[in-house]
Design a protein around this motif. Structure first.
Motif, short mmCIF file in Angstrom:
data_model
loop_
_atom_site.label_atom_id
_atom_site.label_comp_id
_atom_site.label_asym_id
_atom_site.label_seq_id
_atom_site.Cartn_x
_atom_site.Cartn_y
_atom_site.Cartn_z
N UNK A 183 0.83 -1.19 0.00
CA UNK A 183 0.00 0.00 0.00
C UNK A 183 0.87 1.24 0.00
N UNK A 184 0.57 2.18 -0.88
CA UNK A 184 1.37 3.41 -0.97
C UNK A 184 0.54 4.64 -0.68
N UNK A 185 -0.60 4.46 -0.01
CA UNK A 185 -1.46 5.60 0.30
C UNK A 185 -0.76 6.56 1.26
N UNK A 186 -1.27 7.77 1.33
CA UNK A 186 -0.83 8.75 2.31
C UNK A 186 -1.19 8.24 3.71
N UNK A 187 -0.61 8.84 4.77
CA UNK A 187 -0.81 8.31 6.13
C UNK A 187 -2.27 8.07 6.51
N UNK A 188 -3.16 9.02 6.24
CA UNK A 188 -4.55 8.84 6.64
C UNK A 188 -5.17 7.65 5.92
N UNK A 189 -4.94 7.54 4.61
CA UNK A 189 -5.47 6.41 3.86
C UNK A 189 -4.90 5.09 4.33
N UNK A 190 -3.62 5.06 4.63
CA UNK A 190 -2.97 3.84 5.11
C UNK A 190 -3.55 3.40 6.44
N UNK A 191 -3.75 4.36 7.34
CA UNK A 191 -4.31 4.03 8.64
C UNK A 191 -5.72 3.48 8.51
#
Length: 428
Positions: free
Chosen positions: A83-91
């Motif tokens: 997963x390479x999402x930004x922090x909020x998306x990753x969380x």
């Protein structure tokens, strides 16, 4: 002779069918046999049917499931998923996946890894939603038809797991989203426990069993590796059902920070910091982080992300970019990378120094003291020399100053005593 062969062929089909029928449950239970497996052509997208179970006893279900053979075709392992999402998306993705594995497999790490692999396979398949949370909560807007029953049967309201179990599930989710593959289930997109019989079970290829769970993939091309090549979405949705468990799923659903009650805001900040599982430090420098975030991320949360990422390190540099293409992969930074930096955080407890600064062109601040200073840059030939000398003096150009070095971007050159050079990372 021809008549004899025809009779033999008829018996070859009729006898196995009769045997399966003799084992079958009561007449009201619909059971498909391997002889009627549909193969959906590549030109037709396979339907994602709601979970619907045959009304039979667990013992009858196990007997029926035992008659369905495992596929004789190869079961290749899925490719690693990162997963390479930004922090909020990753969380959000981590917490959605953790919820799925915990409610579907209980506090069993092997079963959890198998379930996680199915979720990742679905995200990559064009028949399913493009996000982790979208896959996990597909159909939850309806009373029936959820792909995962806990999402619409009230389980999330009636029950919650203890903190230790939740942490273990989140660890499994992080590993799966960081490239760990559970090879045994291959490219399975469906599964069920052996004491139930979904109506779709005999229409798919049975690939493996993990504990009491049986795993299936689509027949034909849709179950082969080339079908799992879909580009996933870059943003994860906020799931209202998870807001009481996961603070990152309350962001976007409720007013943020300044509009929250003080106790809720404090809890949100603490849990965000505790939950944050961002990227590790760069190679060669355990105290430096290069991070990308969503351009729409709330800038007030950046210091918390930096503090959580730095952990208890006495010295730490946390540098953030809002454009993925601009994210450096190593130090030292070149002038364009320094100029496009969105946020910087520097901690040096030995000197009692800790400061966060924003790029106010990207994230305007009411207090201009929180803005990064305008910079001048040193030609490449002189950059390495400056890196070895720590902070530099203000440039001759009026109010503009130069950072200590491109590899060690300090919030302000004058903030650290010049007699104590700031450590710089080794050149990769």
């Amino acid at each position: 002779m021809g008549i004899t062969l025809a009779v033999i062929a008829t018996l070859a089909i009729a006898v196995p069918t009769a045997i399966i029928s003799s084992i079958a449950p009561p007449k009201h239970a619909r059971v498909l046999t391997p002889a009627v497996l549909p193969v959906i052509p590549k030109a037709v997208m396979p339907p994602v049917e709601p979970v619907s179970l045959a009304a039979i006893t667990p013992d009858d279900a196990r007997a029926i499931n035992a008659t369905v053979p495992f596929t004789a075709a190869p079961v290749p392992a899925a490719k690693p998923f990162r997963l390479t999402d930004a922090p909020l998306g990753s969380l959000r993705a981590i917490d959605c996946l953790a919820t799925a594995v915990l409610y579907e497999a209980g506090d069993d790490p092997i079963g959890q890894r198998a379930v996680a692999q199915v979720v990742l396979n679905r995200v990559r398949h064009p028949a399913f939603p493009k996000t982790i949370c979208g896959v996990v909560f597909q159909g939850s807007e309806r009373r029936t038809g959820c792909q995962f029953t806990f999402a619409c049967d009230g389980a999330l309201i009636r029950h919650s797991w203890n903190d230790a179990a939740w942490d273990r599930a989140r660890a499994v989710a992080r590993e799966a989203l960081s490239g760990k593959v559970f090879a045994k289930v291959g490219y399975a997109t469906h599964y069920h426990t052996d004491w139930v019989v979904p109506y779709w079970s005999a229409s798919l290829d049975k690939v493996s069993a993990v504990g009491t769970h049986l795993f299936f993939r689509w027949t034909g091309w849709w179950g082969t590796p080339p079908a799992f090549n879909r580009q996933i979405a870059s943003e994860e949705p906020a799931i209202g059902q998870l807001a009481r468990f996961s603070p990152v799923h309350s962001i976007g659903l409720y007013p943020f920070a300044s509009q929250l009650a003080a106790t809720r805001a404090e809890r949100l900040a603490a849990l965000l910091a505790a939950a944050y599982a961002g990227p590790g430090p760069i190679a060669g420098d355990d105290n430096a982080f290069l991070v990308t975030i969503d351009r729409d991320a709330d800038p007030e949360g950046l210091p918390r992300l930096a503090e959580a990422g730095c952990g208890d390190r006495p010295y730490c540099k946390y540098m953030v970019w809002a454009e993925r293409y601009a994210l450096p992969t190593a130090l030292p930074l070149d002038p364009s990378q320094v100029a496009t930096m969105a946020f910087s955080y520097l901690r040096d407890r030995s000197r009692g120094f800790e400061k966060a600064l924003w790029n106010c062109d990207q994230f305007p601040r009411a207090d201009r003291k929180q803005c990064m200073k305008v910079q001048t840059f040193v030609p490449g030939a002189q950059l390495a020399d400056r890196e070895s000398k720590g902070p530099v003096t203000p440039s001759p150009v009026g109010e503009k100053i130069t950072r200590a070095s491109a590899a060690n971007p300090l919030p302000e050159a004058s903030a650290i005593p010049p007699q104590k050079p700031v450590p710089t990372p080794p050149t990769p």
